[in-house]
Design a protein around this motif. Structure first.
Motif, PDB file in Angstrom:
ATOM      1  N   ILE A 148       3.613  47.240  40.361  1.00 28.63           N
ATOM      2  CA  ILE A 148       4.028  46.373  39.258  1.00 28.63           C
ATOM      3  C   ILE A 148       4.136  47.246  38.015  1.00 28.63           C
ATOM      4  O   ILE A 148       3.199  47.979  37.687  1.00 28.63           O
ATOM      5  N   LEU A 149       5.281  47.173  37.309  1.00 29.71           N
ATOM      6  CA  LEU A 149       5.475  47.952  36.095  1.00 29.71           C
ATOM      7  C   LEU A 149       5.680  47.039  34.897  1.00 29.71           C
ATOM      8  O   LEU A 149       6.511  46.131  34.939  1.00 29.71           O
ATOM      9  N   SER A 150       4.939  47.289  33.817  1.00 28.11           N
ATOM     10  CA  SER A 150       5.158  46.547  32.581  1.00 28.11           C
ATOM     11  C   SER A 150       6.450  47.033  31.933  1.00 28.11           C
ATOM     12  O   SER A 150       7.003  48.076  32.311  1.00 28.11           O
ATOM     13  N   LYS A 151       6.937  46.306  30.955  1.00 24.46           N
ATOM     14  CA  LYS A 151       8.150  46.715  30.249  1.00 24.46           C
ATOM     15  C   LYS A 151       7.974  48.087  29.621  1.00 24.46           C
ATOM     16  O   LYS A 151       8.877  48.921  29.663  1.00 24.46           O
TER      17      LYS A 151
ATOM     18  N   ASP B 138       7.452  40.418  34.788  1.00 19.99           N
ATOM     19  CA  ASP B 138       7.739  39.019  34.470  1.00 19.99           C
ATOM     20  C   ASP B 138       8.071  38.190  35.721  1.00 19.99           C
ATOM     21  O   ASP B 138       8.355  37.008  35.636  1.00 19.99           O
ATOM     22  N   ASP B 139       7.980  38.802  36.895  1.00 17.85           N
ATOM     23  CA  ASP B 139       8.247  38.108  38.162  1.00 17.85           C
ATOM     24  C   ASP B 139       6.967  37.443  38.660  1.00 17.85           C
ATOM     25  O   ASP B 139       6.345  37.866  39.627  1.00 17.85           O
ATOM     26  N   ILE B 140       6.556  36.394  37.985  1.00 16.89           N
ATOM     27  CA  ILE B 140       5.296  35.720  38.286  1.00 16.89           C
ATOM     28  C   ILE B 140       5.274  35.099  39.683  1.00 16.89           C
ATOM     29  O   ILE B 140       4.224  34.790  40.228  1.00 16.89           O
TER      30      ILE B 140
ATOM     31  N   SER C  76      -3.168  34.639  32.321  1.00 16.78           N
ATOM     32  CA  SER C  76      -2.302  35.056  33.440  1.00 16.78           C
ATOM     33  C   SER C  76      -0.845  34.843  33.071  1.00 16.78           C
ATOM     34  O   SER C  76      -0.149  34.038  33.681  1.00 16.78           O
ATOM     35  N   ASP C  77      -0.363  35.573  32.080  1.00 18.38           N
ATOM     36  CA  ASP C  77       0.981  35.336  31.561  1.00 18.38           C
ATOM     37  C   ASP C  77       2.034  36.295  32.090  1.00 18.38           C
ATOM     38  O   ASP C  77       3.188  36.230  31.690  1.00 18.38           O
ATOM     39  N   ASN C  78       1.650  37.182  33.001  1.00 15.19           N
ATOM     40  CA  ASN C  78       2.627  38.066  33.643  1.00 15.19           C
ATOM     41  C   ASN C  78       2.115  38.401  35.042  1.00 15.19           C
ATOM     42  O   ASN C  78       1.022  37.971  35.432  1.00 15.19           O
TER      43      ASN C  78
ATOM     44  N   THR D  65      -1.391  40.385  35.124  1.00 12.34           N
ATOM     45  CA  THR D  65      -2.586  39.606  34.808  1.00 12.34           C
ATOM     46  C   THR D  65      -2.808  38.474  35.813  1.00 12.34           C
ATOM     47  O   THR D  65      -3.948  38.152  36.134  1.00 12.34           O
ATOM     48  N   ARG D  66      -1.731  37.902  36.345  1.00 14.70           N
ATOM     49  CA  ARG D  66      -1.862  36.860  37.370  1.00 14.70           C
ATOM     50  C   ARG D  66      -2.459  37.448  38.646  1.00 14.70           C
ATOM     51  O   ARG D  66      -3.360  36.867  39.256  1.00 14.70           O
ATOM     52  N   THR D  67      -1.968  38.612  39.058  1.00 13.15           N
ATOM     53  CA  THR D  67      -2.480  39.241  40.279  1.00 13.15           C
ATOM     54  C   THR D  67      -3.936  39.650  40.091  1.00 13.15           C
ATOM     55  O   THR D  67      -4.764  39.482  40.997  1.00 13.15           O
ATOM     56  N   ALA D  68      -4.281  40.155  38.904  1.00 11.89           N
ATOM     57  CA  ALA D  68      -5.682  40.513  38.623  1.00 11.89           C
ATOM     58  C   ALA D  68      -6.570  39.269  38.685  1.00 11.89           C
ATOM     59  O   ALA D  68      -7.684  39.320  39.230  1.00 11.89           O
TER      60      ALA D  68
END
Length: 175
Positions: free
Chosen positions: A32-35, A52-54, A86-88, A91-94
């Motif tokens: 997973i890569l952040s912007k 952003d692919d939640i 969990s906005d991305n 953070t959702r996966t964590a």
């Protein structure tokens, strides 16, 4: 083993990708890569999920991941994870890893640590999250930056139970 690797922020993103490259063949990696991380890298060089692919599979508790590492972990990402935001995808996966009681390793990259960052790290540590900044082991006899990175990645692998030979280990001498 299935390992989710997230790179947040920009500084140090190469270390997270080197970690992926050093994984043994028995480990399947999901990146997973952040912007900010994407700005540093060529998007074509690595298959990855957008942050952003939640709805990506790794965001589900039913996805059979064994562990997750966020390397590097920005203070923003660390704070969101500590507060349950969990906005991305990262953070959702964590949050899923914490909820499912699966190993989660965060490698915070900014120094010095503020009191707020230290409180967030303590909170996460008490939840069972492994907080392991990329700190060089000066006892490890490395002569190059690459060897120092191998040592750091090897320590992360040790914490997640991933076999490797990235650094020379201490040996107990026979009596």
């Amino acid at each position: 083993m299935r390992l989710v690797i997230a790179a947040t922020g920009a500084s140090g993103v190469e270390l997270g990708l080197k970690l992926k490259e050093k994984l043994p063949g028995s480990v399947t990696a999901y990146l997973i890569l952040s912007k900010s991380a994407k700005r540093v890298l060529s998007e074509e060089s690595h298959r990855h999920y957008s942050d952003d692919d939640i709805a990506a599979p790794v965001a589900s508790g039913s996805f059979p991941s064994d562990a997750m590492i966020v390397a590097p972990c920005s203070m923003n990402t660390l704070a969101k994870i500590a507060c349950g935001i969990s906005d991305n995808l990262t953070t959702r996966t964590a949050a899923v890893m914490i909820k499912e009681r699966r190993p989660l390793l965060l490698a915070p990259r900014e120094i010095p640590f503020s009191a707020i960052a230290l409180e967030n790290m303590l909170k996460l540590s008490r939840l069972g999250v492994i907080v392991a900044p990329p700190i060089a082991g000066y006892y490890s006899d490395h002569a190059t930056v690459g060897q120092m990175e191998d040592f750091i990645i090897g320590k992360w692998f040790d914490l997640l139970g991933i076999e490797h030979s990235l650094y020379k280990r201490w040996r107990i001498e026979e009596l």
